[in-house]
Write a protein that holds these residues in place. Structure first.
Motif, short mmCIF file in Angstrom:
data_model
loop_
_atom_site.label_atom_id
_atom_site.label_comp_id
_atom_site.label_asym_id
_atom_site.label_seq_id
_atom_site.Cartn_x
_atom_site.Cartn_y
_atom_site.Cartn_z
N ALA A 26 34.80 -29.11 -119.82
CA ALA A 26 34.98 -30.26 -118.92
C ALA A 26 34.57 -31.57 -119.59
CB ALA A 26 34.19 -30.06 -117.64
N VAL A 27 33.64 -31.49 -120.52
CA VAL A 27 33.20 -32.69 -121.23
C VAL A 27 33.73 -32.68 -122.67
CG1 VAL A 27 31.20 -33.15 -119.77
CG2 VAL A 27 30.94 -31.65 -121.77
N GLU A 28 34.81 -31.90 -122.84
CA GLU A 28 35.52 -31.82 -124.12
C GLU A 28 34.63 -31.43 -125.28
OE1 GLU A 28 37.88 -35.36 -124.59
OE2 GLU A 28 38.86 -35.05 -122.67
N LYS A 29 33.78 -30.44 -125.02
CA LYS A 29 32.92 -29.89 -126.07
C LYS A 29 33.22 -28.41 -126.25
CE LYS A 29 29.22 -33.18 -125.75
NZ LYS A 29 27.79 -33.43 -125.73
N ASP A 30 33.04 -27.96 -127.48
CA ASP A 30 33.22 -26.56 -127.82
C ASP A 30 31.85 -25.88 -127.74
OD1 ASP A 30 34.54 -24.21 -129.03
OD2 ASP A 30 33.23 -24.70 -130.73
N PHE A 31 31.73 -24.89 -126.89
CA PHE A 31 30.44 -24.21 -126.70
C PHE A 31 29.88 -23.71 -128.02
CE2 PHE A 31 27.93 -20.38 -126.13
CZ PHE A 31 26.94 -20.82 -125.28
N ASP A 32 30.74 -23.09 -128.83
CA ASP A 32 30.26 -22.47 -130.06
C ASP A 32 29.56 -23.45 -131.00
OD1 ASP A 32 31.16 -20.01 -129.18
OD2 ASP A 32 32.97 -20.02 -130.42
N THR A 33 29.96 -24.72 -130.97
CA THR A 33 29.29 -25.69 -131.83
C THR A 33 28.31 -26.57 -131.05
OG1 THR A 33 31.19 -27.18 -131.61
CG2 THR A 33 31.13 -25.79 -133.56
N ALA A 34 28.69 -27.01 -129.85
CA ALA A 34 27.85 -27.95 -129.09
C ALA A 34 26.58 -27.30 -128.56
CB ALA A 34 28.65 -28.56 -127.95
N ALA A 35 26.62 -26.02 -128.23
CA ALA A 35 25.43 -25.37 -127.68
C ALA A 35 24.37 -25.12 -128.75
CB ALA A 35 25.81 -24.04 -127.02
N ARG A 39 27.00 -10.56 -125.36
CA ARG A 39 27.02 -12.00 -125.69
C ARG A 39 27.17 -12.86 -124.44
NH1 ARG A 39 31.79 -12.37 -129.28
NH2 ARG A 39 31.26 -14.56 -129.50
N LYS A 40 28.04 -12.42 -123.52
CA LYS A 40 28.23 -13.17 -122.26
C LYS A 40 26.98 -13.08 -121.39
CE LYS A 40 32.25 -11.11 -121.31
NZ LYS A 40 33.57 -10.81 -120.68
N ALA A 41 26.32 -11.92 -121.38
CA ALA A 41 25.09 -11.75 -120.58
C ALA A 41 23.99 -12.68 -121.09
CB ALA A 41 24.64 -10.30 -120.60
N ARG A 42 23.90 -12.86 -122.41
CA ARG A 42 22.89 -13.78 -122.94
C ARG A 42 23.13 -15.20 -122.44
NH1 ARG A 42 23.89 -10.80 -127.76
NH2 ARG A 42 22.15 -9.38 -128.15
N VAL A 43 24.40 -15.61 -122.35
CA VAL A 43 24.73 -16.94 -121.83
C VAL A 43 24.33 -17.05 -120.36
CG1 VAL A 43 26.66 -18.46 -121.20
CG2 VAL A 43 26.54 -17.47 -123.50
N ALA A 44 24.67 -16.05 -119.55
CA ALA A 44 24.33 -16.09 -118.12
C ALA A 44 22.82 -16.15 -117.92
CB ALA A 44 24.93 -14.89 -117.40
N ALA A 83 28.36 -15.93 -126.03
CA ALA A 83 29.77 -16.21 -125.76
C ALA A 83 29.93 -16.75 -124.34
CB ALA A 83 30.62 -14.96 -125.94
N ALA A 84 30.41 -17.97 -124.22
CA ALA A 84 30.62 -18.59 -122.91
C ALA A 84 32.05 -18.32 -122.46
CB ALA A 84 30.33 -20.08 -122.98
N HIS A 85 32.33 -17.05 -122.23
CA HIS A 85 33.63 -16.59 -121.74
C HIS A 85 33.39 -15.87 -120.43
CE1 HIS A 85 35.93 -17.39 -125.48
NE2 HIS A 85 34.74 -17.26 -126.02
N GLY A 138 31.15 -21.93 -119.93
CA GLY A 138 32.26 -22.29 -120.80
C GLY A 138 33.11 -23.41 -120.23
N LEU A 139 33.41 -23.32 -118.93
CA LEU A 139 34.20 -24.36 -118.27
C LEU A 139 33.47 -25.70 -118.29
CD1 LEU A 139 35.47 -22.36 -115.16
CD2 LEU A 139 36.90 -23.22 -117.03
#
Length: 159
Positions: A97-106, A76-81, A114-116, A92-93
């Motif tokens: 930084a713009v107060e968004k949750d990756f799981d919903t905003a992306a 999951r992390k490799a797909r994000v990279a 997974a942006a971890h 993820g950071l």
């Protein structure tokens, strides 16, 4: 975003800019992956290590204490990279930084992305992202730091 969080994001962005390789192939993947496995084993880290070139998995190691769940996180992390062309931790950071949750905003399936921290793109100068290198099994900042340390050491051998 707190000052500490901004400093972490700035450091990660510097790492992403720094860790660009002149070349990378399957022999390099074996060298890097083997060094990472040896270091993780010596430290007793319960991680999985994976390196891809394109969609091909060219190195994989699972150490004692790791599980199939770690493989799932690594994928999951490799797909994000791959998708964002930057470290999974940095993505993820950046969202936080713009107060968004990756799981919903992306608007990507969280079962697949997974942006971890823990996966870094393999970027070749003048070419771009050709693969990923990552670990899973530690807290995300530690996963990220482990990959950065070993990618930096590997890059130093290529100069």
């Amino acid at each position: 975003m707190s000052e500490d969080a901004r400093e972490v994001l700035a450091r990660v962005e510097r790492e992403e800019a720094e860790l660009v390789l002149p070349r990378f192939d399957v022999t390099d993947a074996w060298t890097l992956g083997s060094r990472m496995r040896e270091a993780a084993a010596s430290a007793g880290l319960p991680v999985v290590i994976g390196i891809t070139l394109g969609e091909a998995r060219v190195f994989h190691a699972a150490l004692p204490g790791s599980s199939a769940d770690n493989d799932g996180w690594l994928d999951r992390k490799a797909r994000v990279a791959r998708r964002y062309g930057r470290s999974s931790y940095g993505v993820g950071l950046s969202f936080r930084a713009v107060e968004k949750d990756f799981d919903t905003a992306a608007r990507l399936d969280p079962q697949k992305y997974a942006a971890h921290g823990g996966v870094f793109p393999i970027t070749i100068a003048g070419v771009g992202v050709v693969g990923t290198v990552g670990v899973s099994g530690l807290p995300q900042a530690e996963d990220h730091a482990f990959v950065v340390e070993h990618l930096r050491e590997f890059l130093a051998t290529l100069d």
